[in-house]
Design a protein around this motif. Structure first.
Motif, PDB file in Angstrom:
ATOM      1  N   THR A 130      47.250  34.133   8.926  1.00  0.00           N
ATOM      2  CA  THR A 130      48.564  34.641   9.332  1.00  0.00           C
ATOM      3  C   THR A 130      49.413  35.017   8.120  1.00  0.00           C
ATOM      4  N   ARG A 131      49.318  34.267   7.030  1.00  0.00           N
ATOM      5  CA  ARG A 131      50.066  34.619   5.813  1.00  0.00           C
ATOM      6  C   ARG A 131      49.531  35.893   5.169  1.00  0.00           C
ATOM      7  N   GLY A 132      48.258  36.189   5.373  1.00  0.00           N
ATOM      8  CA  GLY A 132      47.662  37.385   4.798  1.00  0.00           C
ATOM      9  C   GLY A 132      48.034  38.669   5.512  1.00  0.00           C
ATOM     10  N   MET A 133      48.506  38.542   6.744  1.00  0.00           N
ATOM     11  CA  MET A 133      48.878  39.734   7.512  1.00  0.00           C
ATOM     12  C   MET A 133      50.117  40.384   6.907  1.00  0.00           C
ATOM     13  N   PRO A 134      50.158  41.719   6.900  1.00  0.00           N
ATOM     14  CA  PRO A 134      51.353  42.399   6.374  1.00  0.00           C
ATOM     15  C   PRO A 134      52.535  42.181   7.314  1.00  0.00           C
ATOM     16  N   PRO A 135      53.755  42.271   6.796  1.00  0.00           N
ATOM     17  CA  PRO A 135      54.930  42.113   7.664  1.00  0.00           C
ATOM     18  C   PRO A 135      55.013  43.258   8.667  1.00  0.00           C
ATOM     19  N   MET A 136      55.436  42.923   9.865  1.00  0.00           N
ATOM     20  CA  MET A 136      55.585  43.920  10.930  1.00  0.00           C
ATOM     21  C   MET A 136      57.061  43.992  11.304  1.00  0.00           C
ATOM     22  N   ASP A 137      57.587  45.201  11.443  1.00  0.00           N
ATOM     23  CA  ASP A 137      58.973  45.368  11.851  1.00  0.00           C
ATOM     24  C   ASP A 137      59.037  46.334  13.033  1.00  0.00           C
ATOM     25  N   PRO A 138      59.041  45.788  14.272  1.00  0.00           N
ATOM     26  CA  PRO A 138      59.102  46.654  15.447  1.00  0.00           C
ATOM     27  C   PRO A 138      60.339  47.543  15.472  1.00  0.00           C
ATOM     28  N   ALA A 139      61.441  47.103  14.842  1.00  0.00           N
ATOM     29  CA  ALA A 139      62.672  47.879  14.858  1.00  0.00           C
ATOM     30  C   ALA A 139      62.518  49.213  14.137  1.00  0.00           C
ATOM     31  N   THR A 140      61.740  49.234  13.062  1.00  0.00           N
ATOM     32  CA  THR A 140      61.578  50.477  12.309  1.00  0.00           C
ATOM     33  C   THR A 140      60.431  51.321  12.838  1.00  0.00           C
ATOM     34  N   GLY A 141      59.518  50.698  13.567  1.00  0.00           N
ATOM     35  CA  GLY A 141      58.381  51.440  14.092  1.00  0.00           C
ATOM     36  C   GLY A 141      57.389  51.849  13.022  1.00  0.00           C
ATOM     37  N   LEU A 175      41.849  42.968   5.217  1.00  0.00           N
ATOM     38  CA  LEU A 175      41.813  41.539   4.924  1.00  0.00           C
ATOM     39  C   LEU A 175      40.366  41.081   4.959  1.00  0.00           C
ATOM     40  N   GLY A 176      39.850  40.670   3.831  1.00  0.00           N
ATOM     41  CA  GLY A 176      38.490  40.137   3.744  1.00  0.00           C
ATOM     42  C   GLY A 176      38.548  38.632   3.870  1.00  0.00           C
ATOM     43  N   LEU A 177      37.940  38.094   4.907  1.00  0.00           N
ATOM     44  CA  LEU A 177      37.970  36.656   5.165  1.00  0.00           C
ATOM     45  C   LEU A 177      36.624  36.032   4.847  1.00  0.00           C
ATOM     46  N   ARG A 178      36.662  34.820   4.264  1.00  0.00           N
ATOM     47  CA  ARG A 178      35.434  34.063   3.984  1.00  0.00           C
ATOM     48  C   ARG A 178      35.700  32.605   4.314  1.00  0.00           C
ATOM     49  N   ASN A 184      38.564  31.498  -4.850  1.00  0.00           N
ATOM     50  CA  ASN A 184      38.552  30.867  -3.539  1.00  0.00           C
ATOM     51  C   ASN A 184      37.205  30.247  -3.201  1.00  0.00           C
ATOM     52  N   GLN A 185      36.223  30.341  -4.091  1.00  0.00           N
ATOM     53  CA  GLN A 185      34.879  29.853  -3.787  1.00  0.00           C
ATOM     54  C   GLN A 185      34.871  28.364  -3.449  1.00  0.00           C
ATOM     55  N   GLU A 186      35.602  27.562  -4.196  1.00  0.00           N
ATOM     56  CA  GLU A 186      35.627  26.130  -3.926  1.00  0.00           C
ATOM     57  C   GLU A 186      36.209  25.851  -2.544  1.00  0.00           C
ATOM     58  N   ALA A 187      37.270  26.557  -2.170  1.00  0.00           N
ATOM     59  CA  ALA A 187      37.870  26.374  -0.855  1.00  0.00           C
ATOM     60  C   ALA A 187      36.883  26.735   0.247  1.00  0.00           C
ATOM     61  N   VAL A 188      36.153  27.833   0.056  1.00  0.00           N
ATOM     62  CA  VAL A 188      35.173  28.266   1.052  1.00  0.00           C
ATOM     63  C   VAL A 188      34.086  27.212   1.206  1.00  0.00           C
ATOM     64  N   GLU A 189      33.628  26.652   0.091  1.00  0.00           N
ATOM     65  CA  GLU A 189      32.571  25.648   0.156  1.00  0.00           C
ATOM     66  C   GLU A 189      33.015  24.385   0.884  1.00  0.00           C
ATOM     67  N   ARG A 190      34.311  24.104   0.900  1.00  0.00           N
ATOM     68  CA  ARG A 190      34.814  22.939   1.622  1.00  0.00           C
ATOM     69  C   ARG A 190      35.117  23.273   3.075  1.00  0.00           C
ATOM     70  N   GLY A 191      34.739  24.446   3.545  1.00  0.00           N
ATOM     71  CA  GLY A 191      34.954  24.815   4.935  1.00  0.00           C
ATOM     72  C   GLY A 191      36.311  25.417   5.201  1.00  0.00           C
ATOM     73  N   GLN A 192      37.026  25.784   4.164  1.00  0.00           N
ATOM     74  CA  GLN A 192      38.329  26.392   4.331  1.00  0.00           C
ATOM     75  C   GLN A 192      38.186  27.905   4.400  1.00  0.00           C
ATOM     76  N   LEU A 193      39.304  28.584   4.417  1.00  0.00           N
ATOM     77  CA  LEU A 193      39.312  30.030   4.558  1.00  0.00           C
ATOM     78  C   LEU A 193      39.944  30.682   3.342  1.00  0.00           C
ATOM     79  N   SER A 194      39.266  31.682   2.782  1.00  0.00           N
ATOM     80  CA  SER A 194      39.885  32.491   1.737  1.00  0.00           C
ATOM     81  C   SER A 194      40.183  33.865   2.320  1.00  0.00           C
ATOM     82  N   VAL A 195      41.267  34.438   1.857  1.00  0.00           N
ATOM     83  CA  VAL A 195      41.708  35.748   2.329  1.00  0.00           C
ATOM     84  C   VAL A 195      41.948  36.621   1.111  1.00  0.00           C
TER      85      VAL A 195
END
Length: 126
Positions: free
Chosen positions: A44-55, A29-32, A7-18
């Motif tokens: 948002t894609r890096g976040m784990p799935p959440m299921d309120p129904a199962t708690g 989640l380590g963000l750069r 992800n180094q190239e993406a970070v250098e272009r001002g983007q975000l690596s997760v």
């Protein structure tokens, strides 16, 4: 925390690596790079799935120590993640924010919404 040098190239272009790691059942989640309207999808894609129904909510620490810029898109994504984890009976903690990112978080009151810690280790132990 795993190093994702691909992800180094993406970070250098001002983007975000997760980089996602599991530490004793807690998602870290380590963000750069920059969090803005163009890159917030990576967060948002890096976040784990959440299921309120199962708690069975995820416990998540977001490491912001490698983030150099965050606009309202990032703030909104973190607030949404906080609400999603709470709805699923989990939690979200932020760690390592500094400089302009910390000032932005303080300006909008993000610290009053979700716990913020100086380091990932402190966030994990809280």
């Amino acid at each position: 925390m795993a190093d994702n040098t691909g992800n180094q190239e993406a970070v250098e272009r001002g983007q975000l690596s997760v980089v996602r790691a599991d530490v004793d059942g807690i998602v870290v989640l380590g963000l750069r790079g920059e969090i803005d309207y163009q890159s917030v999808g990576a967060l948002t894609r890096g976040m784990p799935p959440m299921d309120p129904a199962t708690g069975s909510g995820a416990r998540v620490v977001v490491d912001l120590s490698g983030v150099t810029f965050m606009d309202s898109s990032g703030v909104n994504a973190l607030v949404a993640a906080h609400h999603a984890t709470r709805s699923a009976r989990g939690w979200l903690r932020l760690a390592g924010a500094h400089g302009a990112v910390l000032r932005t978080m303080r300006l909008v009151g993000l610290e009053s919404v979700t716990p913020c810690h100086p380091t990932v280790e402190e966030a994990l132990a809280a």
